[in-house]
Design an enzyme around this catalytic site. Structure first.
Site, PDB file in Angstrom:
ATOM      1  N   HIS A 102      -1.065  10.686  -2.799  1.00 48.52           N
ATOM      2  CA  HIS A 102      -2.366  10.180  -2.373  1.00 48.52           C
ATOM      3  C   HIS A 102      -3.360  11.291  -2.087  1.00 48.52           C
ATOM      4  O   HIS A 102      -4.505  11.261  -2.561  1.00 48.52           O
ATOM      5  CB  HIS A 102      -2.206   9.307  -1.125  1.00 48.52           C
ATOM      6  CG  HIS A 102      -3.517   8.828  -0.569  1.00 48.52           C
ATOM      7  ND1 HIS A 102      -4.242   9.552   0.374  1.00 48.52           N
ATOM      8  CD2 HIS A 102      -4.249   7.719  -0.824  1.00 48.52           C
ATOM      9  CE1 HIS A 102      -5.348   8.916   0.658  1.00 48.52           C
ATOM     10  NE2 HIS A 102      -5.382   7.789  -0.037  1.00 48.52           N
ATOM     11  N   HIS A 109       0.820  -1.207   0.000  1.00 52.55           N
ATOM     12  CA  HIS A 109       0.000   0.000   0.000  1.00 52.55           C
ATOM     13  C   HIS A 109       0.860   1.265   0.000  1.00 52.55           C
ATOM     14  O   HIS A 109       1.645   1.497   0.915  1.00 52.55           O
ATOM     15  CB  HIS A 109      -0.894  -0.026   1.243  1.00 52.55           C
ATOM     16  CG  HIS A 109      -1.928   1.042   1.298  1.00 52.55           C
ATOM     17  ND1 HIS A 109      -2.181   1.780   2.430  1.00 52.55           N
ATOM     18  CD2 HIS A 109      -2.803   1.493   0.363  1.00 52.55           C
ATOM     19  CE1 HIS A 109      -3.156   2.627   2.207  1.00 52.55           C
ATOM     20  NE2 HIS A 109      -3.546   2.481   0.956  1.00 52.55           N
ATOM     21  N   GLU A 168       1.317  -0.572  -4.902  1.00 48.49           N
ATOM     22  CA  GLU A 168       0.144   0.270  -5.120  1.00 48.49           C
ATOM     23  C   GLU A 168       0.508   1.715  -4.831  1.00 48.49           C
ATOM     24  O   GLU A 168       1.079   2.034  -3.784  1.00 48.49           O
ATOM     25  CB  GLU A 168      -1.006  -0.175  -4.205  1.00 48.49           C
ATOM     26  CG  GLU A 168      -2.321   0.537  -4.453  1.00 48.49           C
ATOM     27  CD  GLU A 168      -2.516   1.797  -3.609  1.00 48.49           C
ATOM     28  OE1 GLU A 168      -3.436   2.576  -3.914  1.00 48.49           O
ATOM     29  OE2 GLU A 168      -1.734   2.002  -2.653  1.00 48.49           O
TER      30      GLU A 168
END
Length: 626
Positions: free
Chosen positions: A283, A241, A268
């Site tokens: 993000h 992640h 990711e």
């Protein structure tokens, strides 16, 4: 055996999941290129060498190759000579497998290989999956390229669960999907790569080096293109992640490097455009949390974003770490290895998606990028512009019909949160039946990994990639668990009457199927038992379970007793005519059991069904003490 789309080769119990709570410039004009068609399940090669000669179309490029005693033998007399025999044809998605036996070796480091992309004439470059006779060495298994300069480019190494040695048959297989491949030894995945560089026409081959090796039962099977479905024998795909966000500043190249070393299969990250249209890896909608700057990413130019410190907020040693552009991230992955699960973060216009696609293609990474998003429009744009890229739909809650939506959007994967999936675990099977993978986010607990593995999901996005990779390795090393089964209801020794309709309750673990029988006759596991027509006395319920590691069974014996309540229930639901029911009920209510039995005998097949009359008469005589 492996899964095809969706090749259901076994049924996994999903009850464990029910308890899961988890928590730069204008874009270029892009011309879509359709993906190659597949014919899943088509056997391209199936050879057992029983004819006694080299099969038609097999080409011994170099070295000594012969068929003898129903096997193909290849010999290489030294480590300097790698001998090849080529066969098959070019396929984007396929499984090649063979039974391999080292007959003799010059040393334990010598090897044999399955050729994955080899020109028919054996000229370089070519790609192979290698197994040494000393296969438990750290490089006992390899994925490797022989380059045009006749040098080795070994991209991935690993070890087999046991030494192949000499004189031992080993069943090996490799599944290939474009640049992705999985190495199987005796049905279990032992190594994976995402670094194959495919040619336009290379086929399959067998190779030997410093050894004599025999081969049998060589098959090549064409597969459906979704290589993200987890084959039997493969562990969960590990998706880290935001890079290794627990160990390094998220969405940075240093986090990507740490992630690469954890054993993760995919990294990711998130992508958003700068004010001047450059895709950056970030993000949040703003740079406030993860840099020393402030403001929305879409309000800042590429130059302003590159001037920010994206590391010191996490730890002093990362001071000066920069926000990477998508191009920088992809270049790093291409050179140093790794695959990208790329989330298009937030709403994007078609032109903004086109710029992302342009960068992926410019970096020659279309075979190693998987695009996902919560935004349906972003996925639609991606599919229109780059149909070769796999797509995943992120969801915080499940859609009413995930399969229909997956088909509508052309999804490769449906990617729900762990908590959402726990509410409807049957969705996994439904999506697999439609050929759609399931990648779950964001799960960090081993107990939850276990539940998701049992539920047959394909991959997990996690903040703990090293731990999940280790959990996977331990899971593969374990022998299949012994199946167990028990009947919780009706409990063994219970006494029931005909007014009851118990639903059998069976608990089972490590099983694929459970069969339930009552006195030898099969009954459903999810429906009430009909006790109205059974004879009074003892009855046996039996559960037979079959799992990967064997079989298990359990029994529960109950007594069906005659009682006024049970007999009254039979009379009222009997289907006898109204007058007969009135007489029977009156006799029963007054305890005139002998008369009740006689009435049932006299009117059997007339005013009440014959089978019913026999049950009424038998129970009445028991109650009468006869």
């Amino acid at each position: 055996m492996t899964r095809r789309a969706r090749p259901t080769t076994r049924i996994r119990l999903t009850a464990a999941l029910c308890a899961l709570t988890l928590a730069v410039g204008a874009p270029a004009v892009l011309t879509p290129s359709p993906p190659a068609a597949a014919e899943p399940g088509a056997a391209v090669v199936a050879e057992d060498f029983s004819a006694g000669t080299l099969p038609a179309g097999w080409r011994a490029v170099d070295g000594a190759w012969k068929v003898e005693n129903g096997r193909l033998y290849g010999t290489s007399t030294s480590s300097a000579a790698t001998n090849k025999i080529t066969f098959g044809r070019h396929l984007d998605d396929f499984r090649v497998e063979a039974t391999v036996r080292f007959e003799s070796v010059t040393s334990a480091t010598r090897w044999t290989a399955l050729g994955l992309d080899v020109p028919a004439d054996g000229t370089t470059p070519w790609w192979i999956a290698t197994m040494r006779s000393g296969s438990t060495a750290a490089n006992g298994l390899e994925f490797a390229e022989r380059t045009t300069a006749n040098t080795w480019n070994v991209t991935d190494t690993g070890s087999a669960p046991y030494a192949a040695g000499t004189g031992r048959d080993v069943r090996v297989a490799v599944e290939v999907h474009g640049s992705q491949a999985r190495w199987f030894v005796d049905g279990r995945e032992a190594l994976r790569t995402g670094s194959l560089r495919r040619s336009a026409d290379g086929g399959q081959a067998l190779l030997v080096n410093g050894a004599t090796v025999s081969f049998d039962d060589v098959t090549v099977t064409e597969l459906a293109p979704n290589g993200h479905l987890r084959p039997d024998g493969s562990p969960l795909t590990v998706i880290v992640h935001r890079g290794a966000s627990a160990a390094a500043p998220e969405n940075t190249l240093v986090a990507q490097e740490v992630a690469r070393r954890t054993g993760a299969h995919w990294i990711e990250n998130d992508v958003q455009p700068s004010r001047d249209g450059v895709p950056f890896v970030l993000h949040d909608a703003t740079v406030d949390r993860t840099t020393d700057g402030v403001g929305r990413i879409r309000d800042l130019t590429a130059a302003q974003l590159k001037a920010l410190d994206a590391g010191s907020w996490f730890a002093p040693q990362y001071t000066g770490e920069k926000l990477p552009t998508l191009a920088e991230q992809l270049a790093d992955l291409r050179v140093r290895g790794g695959n990208l699960l790329l989330e298009i973060k937030g709403a994007h216009t078609r032109d903004e998606v086109a710029r992302i696609v342009e960068v992926i293609r410019a970096e020659r990474m279309t075979g190693r990028v998987f695009v996902q998003s919560f935004e349906v429009d972003a996925l639609r744009h991606t599919r229109d512009l780059a149909p070769e890229l796999p797509l995943g739909l992120l969801r915080g809650s499940l859609d009413t019909d995930p399969v229909a939506l997956a088909r509508q959007l052309g999804l490769t994967a449906y990617n729900p949160s762990g908590a959402a999936l726990a509410a409807r675990p049957d969705v996994v099977r439904q999506l697999h039946d439609a050929g759609v993978a399931v990648l779950v986010w964001t799960v960090d607990s081993p107990a939850q990994w276990q539940a998701l593995e049992q539920a047959d999901v394909d991959g997990i996005i996690t903040n703990r990639p090293a731990e999940l990779a280790g959990w996977n390795a331990a899971h593969l090393q374990r022998s299949p668990a012994t199946p167990s089964v028990a009947i919780a209801s009706p409990v063994d020794g219970a006494t029931l009457d005909r007014a009851q309709a118990p639903v059998p309750t069976v608990t089972a673990a490590h099983v694929d199927t459970v069969t339930l029988t009552l006195d030898g006759q099969r009954v459903a596991t999810d429906r009430p038992l009909d006790l109205t027509a059974l004879p009074a006395g003892r009855h046996t319920l039996r559960a037979d379970a079959v799992g990967p590691a064997g079989r298990a069974s359990a029994t529960s014996t109950f007594t069906l007793a005659a009682s006024p309540a049970g007999l009254g229930y039979v009379i009222l639901t009997s289907g006898a005519d109204a007058d007969a029911r009135t007489v029977l009920s009156t006799l029963l209510a007054n305890g005139r059991y002998a008369e009740l039995a006689g009435y049932a005998d006299r009117h059997a097949g007339k005013r009440l069904p014959t089978a019913l009359a026999a049950v009424v008469a038998a129970d009445a005589r028991v109650l009468a003490g006869n």
